[in-house]
Design an enzyme around this catalytic site. Sequence first.
Site, short mmCIF file in Angstrom:
data_model
loop_
_atom_site.label_atom_id
_atom_site.label_comp_id
_atom_site.label_asym_id
_atom_site.label_seq_id
_atom_site.Cartn_x
_atom_site.Cartn_y
_atom_site.Cartn_z
N GLU A 87 0.85 -1.18 0.04
CA GLU A 87 -0.02 0.35 -0.01
C GLU A 87 0.93 1.16 0.05
O GLU A 87 2.10 1.19 0.30
CB GLU A 87 -0.90 -0.02 1.17
CG GLU A 87 -1.80 -1.33 1.11
CD GLU A 87 -2.97 -1.33 2.19
OE1 GLU A 87 -4.17 -1.58 1.78
OE2 GLU A 87 -2.36 -0.97 3.52
N CYS A 100 3.51 8.53 1.68
CA CYS A 100 4.18 7.53 2.71
C CYS A 100 4.24 6.14 1.71
O CYS A 100 3.38 5.63 1.35
CB CYS A 100 3.10 7.33 3.71
SG CYS A 100 3.60 6.15 5.00
N CYS A 107 6.33 -7.24 6.84
CA CYS A 107 7.48 -6.92 7.61
C CYS A 107 7.82 -8.02 8.60
O CYS A 107 7.01 -8.79 9.21
CB CYS A 107 6.98 -5.75 8.48
SG CYS A 107 8.39 -4.87 9.49
N CYS A 111 6.41 -5.90 15.34
CA CYS A 111 5.82 -5.27 16.53
C CYS A 111 4.52 -5.52 16.66
O CYS A 111 3.58 -5.66 15.79
CB CYS A 111 6.03 -3.76 16.10
SG CYS A 111 7.74 -3.29 15.84
N CYS A 114 1.28 -3.46 15.36
CA CYS A 114 1.28 -2.82 13.84
C CYS A 114 0.86 -4.09 13.07
O CYS A 114 1.12 -5.09 13.16
CB CYS A 114 2.72 -2.63 13.60
SG CYS A 114 2.85 -2.16 11.95
N CYS A 327 -1.17 5.28 10.43
CA CYS A 327 -0.01 4.61 10.84
C CYS A 327 -0.29 3.36 11.45
O CYS A 327 -1.28 3.15 12.41
CB CYS A 327 0.64 5.57 12.04
SG CYS A 327 0.97 6.90 11.09
#
Length: 358
Positions: A87, A100, A107, A111, A114, A327
């Site tokens: 994205e 962004c 990933c 975390c 996230c 975020c």
Amino acid sequence: MPAPYDLTREQLAALLDGEPAYRSRQVWEGLHARVQRPEDMTELPAALRETLEAALPPALREISRRTADGGQTTKWLWALDDGARVETVLMHYADRVTVCVSTQAGCAMACQFCATGQAGFRRHLTEGEIVEQVAVATLEARPRRLSNVVFMGMGEPLANYDRVWGAVVRLHRDMGLSARHLTLSTVGLVPGIRRLATEALPVNLAVSLHAANDALRDELVPINRRYPLAAVAAACAEYVAASGRRLSIEWALIDGVNDRGGDAAELADFARPLGAHVNLIPLNPTPGYPVVGSPPDRVRRFRDQLVALGVNATIRATRGADIDAACGQLAAATPPVVTEAAVSGSDPVRLLHGVRGR
Ligand code: SAH
């Protein structure tokens, strides 16, 4: 054939073999400085435009595009050539236009809070896949000029160092973006930060801290077990000294977890010696972490505590929350593949291909 923005100048010249020598520069500048598709490069003969249009298909295929915030925020979902999905988010502000970009599909940093981390790692993006996100955003932003690029989408930029840095150089050298308007955000990969300190371009560095004591950070940001706070602070100090740029610290305020007076005091002790600026946002909800963001009054109190302790701090407005573009919410559902990365998801350290020790 590589994607348009993965071509080197030499590969482009080879593709244009038989054409006058100046064509190569024309096409290069068309792709980068003017951000054109080959079919729009009107200075080229029509037949060549057509050939190039067919030879250089975009690397990003649009699956969907959604807008929010009264048209000020746009999120794209792209499919890549192998089916991986990423994205990109474009944000209009009064004084700047920011894109962004994602640097990896998924990933490996895991975390807790996230959405991308919850989904796991699929693969690194290529330099061209990263640059093309900026190119598309540049076109979409017109007539405004895209001014800022933040490497804060899906993925850990410093775990894909070579391709990310290649993209940074291309954006600066060929697309004319100022290094001061490029920001790399990292979970705190110390070898990557150190390597950044040796680069000639002084980009902005943001560190996603979220906790300033090792026990809590070990939980929220597992890579902290490999690179604890003291090591991150030392690497950041090195970067600030080498680049002359001000460091940013990102802190997502999580209700009852990292938003109390003691947390502000620990953060101030970390940030003050580095002269860092703290960006605060209330945590955005994600499916895998059933804790909410801090309420607005606690966010303001936390900011006031930091300021009283001598630290610059700003509360960031959340963009695109209603389209899952905020975020930590980027979680392009990708058909699962079993890769080395997926298998070793519990050990993010093994996946840091892009980072060399020094
Ligand atoms: N891996 C890099 C780049 C991703 S940037 C990094 O961690 O910095 C994405 C930013 O959003 C990071 O600061 C990340 O910590 C933050 N973030 C992740 N999940 C979030 C959530 N649920 N709410 C608010 N911020 C979040």
